[in-house]
Design a protein around this motif. Structure first.
Motif, PDB file in Angstrom:
ATOM      1  N   ASP A 559       0.834  -1.207   0.000  1.00 53.15           N
ATOM      2  CA  ASP A 559       0.000   0.000   0.000  1.00 53.15           C
ATOM      3  C   ASP A 559       0.863   1.250   0.000  1.00 53.15           C
ATOM      4  N   LEU A 563       1.055   4.034  -2.867  1.00 53.41           N
ATOM      5  CA  LEU A 563       0.689   5.408  -2.513  1.00 53.41           C
ATOM      6  C   LEU A 563       1.807   6.376  -2.872  1.00 53.41           C
ATOM      7  N   ALA A 605     -12.287  10.593   0.509  1.00 49.03           N
ATOM      8  CA  ALA A 605     -11.250   9.862   1.242  1.00 49.03           C
ATOM      9  C   ALA A 605     -10.184  10.813   1.782  1.00 49.03           C
ATOM     10  N   ALA A 609      -9.380  11.329   5.649  1.00 50.53           N
ATOM     11  CA  ALA A 609      -8.016  11.053   6.098  1.00 50.53           C
ATOM     12  C   ALA A 609      -7.370  12.301   6.707  1.00 50.53           C
ATOM     13  N   ASP A 612      -8.558  12.686  10.220  1.00 46.46           N
ATOM     14  CA  ASP A 612      -7.986  11.651  11.082  1.00 46.46           C
ATOM     15  C   ASP A 612      -6.495  11.879  11.305  1.00 46.46           C
ATOM     16  N   GLY A 627      -1.007   5.168   9.145  1.00 47.87           N
ATOM     17  CA  GLY A 627      -2.051   4.213   8.785  1.00 47.87           C
ATOM     18  C   GLY A 627      -3.200   4.873   8.048  1.00 47.87           C
ATOM     19  N   SER A 628      -3.558   6.086   8.438  1.00 47.50           N
ATOM     20  CA  SER A 628      -4.624   6.819   7.747  1.00 47.50           C
ATOM     21  C   SER A 628      -4.243   7.110   6.304  1.00 47.50           C
ATOM     22  N   ALA A 630      -2.351   5.333   4.491  1.00 52.42           N
ATOM     23  CA  ALA A 630      -2.380   4.072   3.740  1.00 52.42           C
ATOM     24  C   ALA A 630      -3.766   3.797   3.157  1.00 52.42           C
ATOM     25  N   THR A 631      -4.825   4.327   3.783  1.00 52.51           N
ATOM     26  CA  THR A 631      -6.185   4.090   3.276  1.00 52.51           C
ATOM     27  C   THR A 631      -6.432   4.794   1.950  1.00 52.51           C
ATOM     28  N   LEU A 632      -5.556   5.716   1.579  1.00 54.20           N
ATOM     29  CA  LEU A 632      -5.742   6.464   0.332  1.00 54.20           C
ATOM     30  C   LEU A 632      -5.265   5.686  -0.887  1.00 54.20           C
ATOM     31  N   ARG A 633      -4.573   4.593  -0.657  1.00 54.12           N
ATOM     32  CA  ARG A 633      -3.972   3.863  -1.776  1.00 54.12           C
ATOM     33  C   ARG A 633      -5.008   3.484  -2.838  1.00 54.12           C
ATOM     34  N   ALA A 634      -6.136   2.865  -2.419  1.00 53.15           N
ATOM     35  CA  ALA A 634      -7.135   2.386  -3.381  1.00 53.15           C
ATOM     36  C   ALA A 634      -7.797   3.528  -4.153  1.00 53.15           C
TER      37      ALA A 634
END
Length: 678
Positions: A559, A563, A605, A609, A612, A627-628, A630-634
């Motif tokens: 990820d 990113l 997103a 993010a 957060d 970690g927050s 990392a959620t942007l990858r998708a």
């Protein structure tokens, strides 16, 4: 192939210079050999107190013939240029040069310089004396009426050259009144007669028979092994001292190890004092009792002589000197104990620390004030930190520290404990100098931490205030070591401490950053990640280290890699479009212009993010912030797969560029990803 043997025989060479001198000799001679076309297979350098030796194997008997074409001036160049060309090429007439043509530059002269190879002996007779005369001794001396400088007077030179199975010839040269030969000399006392040698192998054997061990590392092994065996036989253990072992091996050509003893009454003196006394004055090793771990009243000495009485006289002489030295140490210790440490403080008013920074007493006052500020931040009792700071330098005027400056701090601890100071105060007196190097331990008790940090921060802020900063390799006040000490104390004790509270100079903060980068890189951190997390105002050492680790963890995962690729793609697009448009995109979005679902998802997103990440950074949860991200990858992947940024509609295009600016800006909240490689 032929072999060179060179020995420079002199009066005693200081032990601390021998190893480097042997390497310098090898470097000087082998460099000169190669420059003269004499390549070789291997070279070895050796040193004893009275000689430097060099062997070079696999040398050719002569240098090769060479042919060089040297380009000269154009044929219509001024006469002065042509004459300079002739001199440089060693030609007597321009007729000896040939003319070459270049379609663009025209006709020009070329000198063909052919040089016949020379016998190796002829080359050696030039380069060997030159290597001696230009040898890089720090403080050489002259002797007699000569002009040659050497560390000690040269007495003989051995220089032979020849192949296996043949009698080598002497390389003939002269240094002052010393003529090279095939003769050397053995041990000064046990085998002083001349020894005729041929090549390296028989040279080493001949020296061994003449009571000379040529290799310093072999002498060290002999001393270590014999000392350990002697100690073991007595139920004792040798106290390892690599520096002393190196020095002693440089003082003897034929090491003979013996054991002596001193009066048990001296063991009442602190053991560090005994060790320092015996080490400094007699170059002897101390021993511990294997069962108790306590210092024994025995010592190991190394003689350069196998005496007829098995060393009894030598041992007795050393015991006599050590007894006198330990008597002095005992006297100093008892005298120092009789004087309260606090009574020494007025003496420090007359001890100048630095002309622009005042006396040691004034420095103590600054450290005391600074330690009182630091103490609550590291869990120390303020009054204890102030008391320890007050007494930290109070052992400097003592007799023991005057005799052995390396014991400062340590003796202060002994005196403080004996005089009824709190154990944590006494420990801080010793520990405030630490760490003294990369292998030294750091203080771990709160009072010690407070005083050690105050001591080092005072040094750094003081010298920065008077503009006495390290330059290049020069650091006379060990300021780099002080900064690394602050970093290690904070890092290894996991302290959350804002340096900005104590360091107002931005240049000094930048100096800390540079030292921290070195420290983190030495610990295995990627240099680009260190650069990415450090900003100009970063002042939390522990936080920086934690951020480097967290960022490294993100970028090791798929990820994180994806990113980072998305970030770099976004930034590259922004840079190109901002340059073309002549303006910056700030991240201001028009939600109504989000026409594609992928850009709407990415926008949502990013907003989620960003909230957060901000909350987590505020709570110092850097790993959570990572970690927050990392959620942007998708959503980033989907955006670049489905959405055309440079839409024909200018409003849509601008909105999408602002969306990429938002992505860039939220990632910069965590680190400057532009500095991350990959």
């Amino acid at each position: 192939m032929p072999e060179l043997l060179l020995e420079l025989f002199s009066e005693e060479i200081p032990a601390r210079l021998q190893r480097k001198a042997a390497e310098d000799l090898k470097k000087a001679v082998t460099n000169a050999l190669v420059e003269n076309g004499l390549v070789y297979e291997s070279a070895g350098a050796f040193a004893t107190p009275r000689r430097l030796a060099l062997t070079v194997t696999g040398l050719p008997s002569a240098s090769p013939d060479t042919r060089e074409e040297r380009k000269g001036p154009k044929t219509d160049a001024p006469q002065q240029a042509i004459e300079g060309f002739l001199r440089g090429a060693g030609l007597s007439s321009i007729d000896e040069a040939k003319v070459q043509s270049d379609p663009k530059k025209g006709d020009f002269y070329v000198a063909v310089i052919e040089k016949k190879g020379a016998p190796a002996v002829d080359i050696l007779r030039e380069i060997l004396p030159a290597a001696v005369k230009t040898f890089p001794w720090g403080k050489p001396m002259r002797w007699g009426s000569g002009r040659t400088e050497w560390v000690r007077p040269l007495r003989a030179v051995t220089a032979t050259f020849g192949a296996d199975g043949e009698d080598p010839e002497i390389v003939p040269f002269k240094i002052e009144d010393v003529t090279s030969s095939n003769v050397t000399f053995g041990h000064r006392f046990m085998a002083p007669d001349a020894i005729k040698v041929r090549r390296f192998d028989d040279y080493v054997q001949a020296l061994e028979k003449a009571k000379v061990v040529l290799d310093i590392d072999r002498r060290k092994d002999i001393i270590r092994s014999d000392a350990e065996q002697l100690a073991f036989a007595q139920g004792l253990e040798l106290i390892a001292d690599e520096g002393l072992l190196e020095e002693v091996a440089g003082l003897v050509e034929w090491p003979v190890v013996m054991m002596g003893a001193f009066d048990e009454a001296f063991l009442k003196v602190p053991e560090e004092t005994i060790i320092a006394t015996i080490r400094a004055n007699q170059k002897c090793f101390c021993l511990r009792d294997s069962a108790t771990g306590k210092l024994a009243n025995k010592f190991i000495l190394t003689s350069n002589l196998a005496a007829e009485d098995n060393g009894a006289t030598i041992v007795a002489g050393n015991e006599r000197v050590i007894r006198a030295r330990l008597s002095d140490a005992k006297f100093f210790y008892e005298q120092d104990l009789a004087t309260p440490l606090s009574d020494n403080l007025p003496k420090l008013k007359d001890v100048v620390f630095h002309a622009k920074l005042g006396t040691q007493y004034e420095r103590i006052e600054r450290i005391e004030k600074l330690a009182a500020e630091i103490a609550p931040l590291v869990g120390a009792i303020v009054e204890d930190a102030k008391r320890a700071s007050r007494l930290a330098k109070a052992d400097l005027p003592t007799g023991m520290v005057g005799e052995f400056p390396e014991l400062q701090g340590l003796m202060g601890r002994y005196y403080a404990l004996a005089q009824g100071e709190k154990p944590e105060v006494a420990a801080a007196i010793e520990d405030h100098y630490k760490p003294l190097g990369p292998s030294d331990r750091v203080p771990t008790e709160p009072v010690s931490i407070a005083v050690a940090l105050a001591d080092k921060l005072d040094i750094l802020t003081g010298f920065w205030a008077i503009d006495e900063k390290p330059t290049g390799s020069k650091d006379p006040y060990a300021l780099r070591r002080a900064a690394l000490g602050v970093i290690r104390i904070i890092s290894e004790n996991a302290l959350r401490l804002s340096l900005g509270r104590f360091v107002s100079d931005t240049d000094l903060l930048s100096f800390f950053h540079d030292r921290l980068k070195v420290s983190l890189r030495d610990a295995g951190a990627r240099h680009d990640l260190v650069d990415a997390v450090i900003s100009a105002d970063s002042d939390d050492i522990l936080q920086i280290g934690n951020r480097v680790n967290a960022l490294g963890g993100l970028l090791e995962a798929e990820d994180g890699k994806a990113l980072l690729a998305g970030y770099k793609r976004a930034v590259n697009i922004l840079v190109a479009e901002e340059k073309k448009d002549g303006k910056s995109y700030t991240g201001d979005l028009d939600d109504a212009a989000l026409s594609a679902s992928e850009e709407s998802v990415l926008s949502a997103a990013i907003d989620l993010a960003r909230t957060d990440v901000s909350v987590r950074l505020e709570a110092d949860d850097y790993a959570g912030a990572i970690g927050s991200l990392a959620t942007l990858r998708a959503p980033v992947d989907a955006f670049f797969e489905k959405v055309l940024v440079n839409d024909p509609d200018s409003a849509i295009r601008a909105n999408r560029l602002n969306l990429l600016a938002r992505l860039r800006d939220i990632m910069h909240l965590v680190a400057d990803f532009g500095k991350v490689a990959g």
